[in-house]
Design an enzyme around this catalytic site. Structure first.
Site, PDB file in Angstrom:
ATOM      1  CG  ASP A 182      -1.505 -32.647 -31.632  1.00 30.44           C
ATOM      2  OD1 ASP A 182      -0.365 -32.506 -31.883  1.00 30.44           O
ATOM      3  OD2 ASP A 182      -2.424 -32.062 -32.095  1.00 30.44           O
ATOM      4  CG  ASP A 210      -0.046 -38.901 -10.396  1.00 30.23           C
ATOM      5  OD1 ASP A 210       0.477 -37.810 -10.557  1.00 30.23           O
ATOM      6  OD2 ASP A 210      -1.111 -39.364  -9.960  1.00 30.23           O
ATOM      7  CD  GLU A 246       2.946 -36.002  -7.546  1.00 27.60           C
ATOM      8  OE1 GLU A 246       2.522 -34.960  -7.758  1.00 27.60           O
ATOM      9  OE2 GLU A 246       2.205 -37.018  -7.937  1.00 27.60           O
ATOM     10  CG  ASN A 288      -5.132 -31.900 -34.799  1.00 27.96           C
ATOM     11  OD1 ASN A 288      -4.982 -31.197 -33.762  1.00 27.96           O
ATOM     12  ND2 ASN A 288      -5.781 -33.194 -34.477  1.00 27.96           N
ATOM     13  CG  ASP A 297       2.917 -38.797 -15.126  1.00 23.95           C
ATOM     14  OD1 ASP A 297       2.746 -39.116 -14.143  1.00 23.95           O
ATOM     15  OD2 ASP A 297       2.990 -37.536 -15.311  1.00 23.95           O
ATOM     16  CG  HIS A 310       1.773 -31.082 -13.997  1.00 22.96           C
ATOM     17  ND1 HIS A 310       2.924 -31.804 -13.626  1.00 22.96           N
ATOM     18  CD2 HIS A 310       0.571 -31.795 -13.758  1.00 22.96           C
ATOM     19  CE1 HIS A 310       2.254 -32.805 -13.173  1.00 22.96           C
ATOM     20  NE2 HIS A 310       1.023 -32.883 -13.077  1.00 22.96           N
ATOM     21  CG  ASP A 311       0.493 -30.977 -10.145  1.00 20.52           C
ATOM     22  OD1 ASP A 311      -0.193 -30.648 -11.229  1.00 20.52           O
ATOM     23  OD2 ASP A 311       0.930 -31.831  -9.861  1.00 20.52           O
TER      24      ASP A 311
HETATM   25  C1  GLC Z   1      -0.292 -35.587  -9.158  1.00 19.27           C
HETATM   26  C2  GLC Z   1      -0.325 -34.838 -10.625  1.00 19.27           C
HETATM   27  C3  GLC Z   1      -1.608 -34.024 -10.516  1.00 19.27           C
HETATM   28  C4  GLC Z   1      -2.679 -34.754 -10.147  1.00 19.27           C
HETATM   29  C5  GLC Z   1      -2.800 -35.746  -9.098  1.00 19.27           C
HETATM   30  C6  GLC Z   1      -3.886 -36.815  -9.179  1.00 19.27           C
HETATM   31  O1  GLC Z   1      -0.353 -34.753  -8.183  1.00 19.27           O
HETATM   32  O2  GLC Z   1       0.818 -34.257 -10.677  1.00 19.27           O
HETATM   33  O3  GLC Z   1      -1.545 -33.140 -11.561  1.00 19.27           O
HETATM   34  O4  GLC Z   1      -3.736 -34.037 -10.435  1.00 19.27           O
HETATM   35  O5  GLC Z   1      -1.664 -36.441  -9.040  1.00 19.27           O
HETATM   36  O6  GLC Z   1      -3.813 -37.615  -9.984  1.00 19.27           O
HETATM   37 CA    CA Z   2      -4.423 -31.189 -31.417  1.00 14.38          CA
END
Ligand code: GLC
Ligand code: CA
Length: 566
Positions: A37, A207, A263, A31, A106, A339-340
């Site tokens: 999104d 997580d 994780e 959008n 997640d 993503h980390d």
């Molecule tokens: C996990 C996630 C990370 C987040 C952290 C706290 O490590 O992958 O992106 O910042 O937990 O939730």
């Molecule tokens: Ca958007």
């Protein structure tokens, strides 16, 4: 003769699947507000089908004030406004299922947002019924209850004037830790999980699940270079974590057919065998961190910040150890990116124009031919690289911003130049720049202003250019995924390391029945001697990333996979 454990390995759909992680904020903006999104994800399902992945893991899409981009949840049963509505979620789930793609959510339940109604209540008074949902302690001699550091710099305790006590936050102060000792908290978590399972989702990525049980004595931890104490000995795989997960399994997981991955930063092999035990009493698998962490030889300047790169022999020793030790008793997850983490081609490979494509393919081969479930992080299949940070203003991630304030501004332990060099190397924002769809403005990610700058290399590196190119990183990932779907040996075959002292070549075998798979990867930019393929053995080449092989050697970043039958 090597014992063949593969025959007794219980089959499961999630062992045969390839998972694709989406960071919704940076995937596709439908959008034009500059933020990815849910409608954007739905619009890109054809792309994901073409790639061939089986499952999407969505980084958090729940309501959140976005202190940590959705890892701080204020309502577990609502969708983040930036991402759309519950109707958009239902549309995505249905469309994905129609396309034969599963969806894994997640699950962030070590902590909530401080804006979650439970915490708003909890901080009101010591008598509030929600007080015990979180971890409150009085100060000690006018200071924090103990010396623990938060993962995002500073103390893990925040003083709250309303009641004169401190609450625990292992992450940011807007992420207060839930008190899992309280059975009501656990009931709430199981309820919200059931809500999503009943919607028809296909699993959870949990997580920091290894941190949910804390040693209730809350002792000081060993002091780290930043002056704070390490909470790990008292929180990582804490006293009741397995009890909690078994309870969660009985109450929720066992009623559905789910992929579950925990994780588990700091997890040891012994602990992993319990979390991911093959009797299915806890989780399907865990993410371990040794190969992306300190243990891989890249060194550090302060805490996680480093300009160093991992050393292949260390990475190999770690991955081989996990392969060996979990064989027959637990299942591995396979990843280099998420993503980390910085982009794997920049961290483990070589992102120079000369070697980027070949080294990205080599890394993918080395990982995807191992035993376990492979995870691809958005853009990895394009060979997307780290970006460049010219100043703090380029950073969006609170981990970077807090570290800058602490180490550069306050303590002056690191110069701005060094910190930026560390960011270029390991900052999480490297993974969070927008997905590079095409060569148009903002890489086709948005028609607006992206919430984080697009990597300037999008004109060369983008999906549109790669989809039609049989030699692209994308096409190569497509083939790797297809191979896994076709050959049982890639999923279930035993893993046998080879050449474990070789400085350049990472090689191994897989075995299943009368089949043998031989994998060799040169992790360097130099030709490396290798005679593994020299004997006239017949066999079939399943995949390689170069045009013509050279006898007695692997070319720079060459990867080669051969299948033999006896
Ligand atoms: C996990 C996630 C990370 C987040 C952290 C706290 O490590 O992958 O992106 O910042 O937990 O939730
Ligand atoms: Ca958007």
């Amino acid at each position: 003769m090597q014992e063949n454990t593969a025959q007794k390995e219980p089959r499961a759909w999630w062992k045969e699947a390839v998972i694709y992680q989406i960071y919704p904020r940076s995937f596709m903006d439908a959008n034009g507000d500059g933020i990815g999104d849910l409608a954007g994800i739905t619009s890109r399902l054809p792309y994901l089908r073409e790639l061939g992945v089986d499952v999407l893991w969505l980084s958090p899409v729940y309501a959140s004030p976005n202190d940590d981009n959705g890892y701080d949840i204020s309502d577990y049963r609502a969708i983040m406004k930036d991402f759309g509505t519950m109707a958009d979620f239902d549309t995505l789930l249905a469309a994905a299922h129609r396309a034969g793609i599963k969806i894994v959510m997640d699950l962030v339940v070590n902590h909530t947002s401080d804006e979650h109604p439970w915490f708003i209540e909890s901080r009101r008074s010591k008598e509030n019924p929600y007080r015990d949902y979180y971890i409150w302690r009085p100060g000690k001699d006018g200071k924090e209850p103990n010396n623990w550091a938060s993962c995002f710099s500073g103390s893990a305790w925040q003083y709250d004037a309303a009641t004169g006590e401190y609450y625990l936050h292992l992450f940011s102060k807007k992420q207060p830790d839930l008190n899992w000792e309280n059975p009501k908290v656990r009931d709430e978590v199981y309820d919200l999980m059931t809500f999503w399972c009943d919607k028809g989702i296909d699993g959870f990525r949990m997580d920091v699940i290894s941190l949910i049980s804390k040693d209730q004595r809350f002792p000081d931890g060993p002091v780290k270079p930043d002056g704070y104490g390490d909470f790990s000995p008292y929180c990582v795989s804490g006293p009741r974590v397995h009890e909690y997960l078994q309870e969660m399994n009985r109450r929720v997981l066992s009623h559905y057919d789910l992929l579950t991955v925990g994780e588990a930063a700091g997890v040891t092999i012994e602990e992993a065998k319990k979390y991911a035990r093959s009797d299915g009493k806890e989780l399907g698998m865990v993410f371990q961190f040794e190969h992306v962490g300190e243990g891989n030889g890249k060194g550090s300047i302060i805490e996680k910040w480093t300009t160093g790169k991992p050393k292949m022999p260390k990475v190999r020793a770690i991955l081989n150890k996990w392969q060996r030790e979990l064989a027959g008793c637990a299942w591995n997850s396979l990843y280099l990116d998420n993503h980390d983490q910085p982009r794997c081609v920049s961290m483990f490979g070589n992102d120079s124009p000369r070697w980027r494509v070949r080294s990205a393919k080599m890394l993918a081969t080395c990982l995807h031919m191992q035993k376990g479930t492979p995870y691809i992080y958005q853009g990895e299949e394009l060979g997307m690289t780290n970006t460049q940070f010219r100043s703090l203003a380029d950073c969006r991630d609170l981990e970077e911003i807090n570290a800058w304030h602490e180490y550069v501004d306050e303590q002056q332990r690191v110069t701005p130049e060094t910190m930026l060099a560390c960011f270029d190397n390991v900052a999480r924002d490297n993974a969070r720049t927008p997905m590079q769809w095409d060569a148009s403005e903002n890489a086709g990610f948005t028609t607006g202003t992206p919430w984080i700058a697009v990597n300037p290399n999008y004109r060369e590196i983008n999906a549109a250019a790669e989809i039609s190119d049989p030699d692209s990183v994308f096409s190569y990932y497509q083939r790797l995924i297809a191979l896994r779907h076709k050959y049982d040996i890639i999923v279930y075959g035993d893993f046998l390391p080879l050449l474990e002292d070789d400085p350049a070549v990472y090689a191994y075998e897989r075995r299943l029945g009368n089949e043998r798979l031989l994998v060799a990867c040169n992790w360097t930019e130099h030709e490396a001697p290798c005679t593994l393929f020299d004997a006239p053995m017949g066999g079939k080449e399943l995949i390689t990333n170069i045009g013509a092989h050279k006898k007695g050697a692997l070319l720079p970043y060459e990867a080669r996979v051969m299948l033999f039958e006896s």
